[in-house]
Design a protein around this motif. Structure first.
Motif, mmCIF file in Angstrom:
data_model
loop_
_atom_site.group_PDB
_atom_site.id
_atom_site.type_symbol
_atom_site.label_atom_id
_atom_site.label_comp_id
_atom_site.label_asym_id
_atom_site.label_seq_id
_atom_site.Cartn_x
_atom_site.Cartn_y
_atom_site.Cartn_z
ATOM 1 N N UNK A 42 0.841 -1.196 0.000
ATOM 2 C CA UNK A 42 0.000 0.000 0.000
ATOM 3 C C UNK A 42 0.876 1.247 0.000
ATOM 4 N N UNK A 43 0.256 2.367 -0.338
ATOM 5 C CA UNK A 43 0.955 3.646 -0.437
ATOM 6 C C UNK A 43 0.139 4.671 0.327
ATOM 7 N N UNK A 44 0.821 5.555 1.055
ATOM 8 C CA UNK A 44 0.148 6.667 1.727
ATOM 9 C C UNK A 44 0.868 7.948 1.344
ATOM 10 N N UNK A 45 0.401 9.055 1.868
ATOM 11 C CA UNK A 45 0.973 10.341 1.492
ATOM 12 C C UNK A 45 2.438 10.471 1.891
ATOM 13 N N UNK A 46 2.841 9.826 2.954
ATOM 14 C CA UNK A 46 4.227 10.013 3.380
ATOM 15 C C UNK A 46 5.076 8.746 3.308
#
Length: 133
Positions: A42-46
């Motif tokens: 998964x990928x998040x903003x930071x």
């Protein structure tokens, strides 16, 4: 078995489920010339969560190379991400062994403002020992 957490969300940013191949280098003199493979979870903003075969330690710096679509997602999420040679530079913030050969690794993107605070210099971290300047 762990009970499911039902309290308030503690994460600062929403995570987007995104599975994609990732190539990476561990930015240490003895390993920077080796390219390893894994995939994102998964990928998040930071940052992002990925599954890899190398046992890396918290605090280590990784250079991550994705397909173009994933790189664009990361750039859109974090406008100041530190990009070097078409890859993103990040710091390992957590590791979790899944087996003796597989690790789940949380990586925080380094931003352009942070790069010099964490001693990220191409000649030190990204060049093999025998490379010419």
């Amino acid at each position: 078995m762990k009970e499911a957490y039902h309290g308030p969300e503690r994460r600062q940013f929403l995570r987007l489920e995104h599975t994609s191949p990732v190539n990476y280098k561990v930015c240490k003199q003895e390993t920077v010339s080796k390219l390893f493979s894994g995939y994102t979870i998964n990928v998040s903003q930071n940052g992002l969560l990925c599954k890899i075969k190398e046992n890396v330690s918290e605090g280590e710096i990784l250079w991550l190379s994705f397909d173009r679509a994933t790189l664009v997602i990361c750039e859109e999420l974090e406008k100041n991400v530190f990009i070097y040679q078409n890859g993103i530079v990040g710091k390992v913030v957590r590791t979790k062994p899944l087996s003796s050969e597989t690790f789940e690794v949380g990586i925080k993107f380094l931003t352009r403002e942070e790069k010099n605070l964490t001693n990220i210099y191409p000649k030190v971290h990204f060049m093999p020992e025998n490379a010419e300047s």
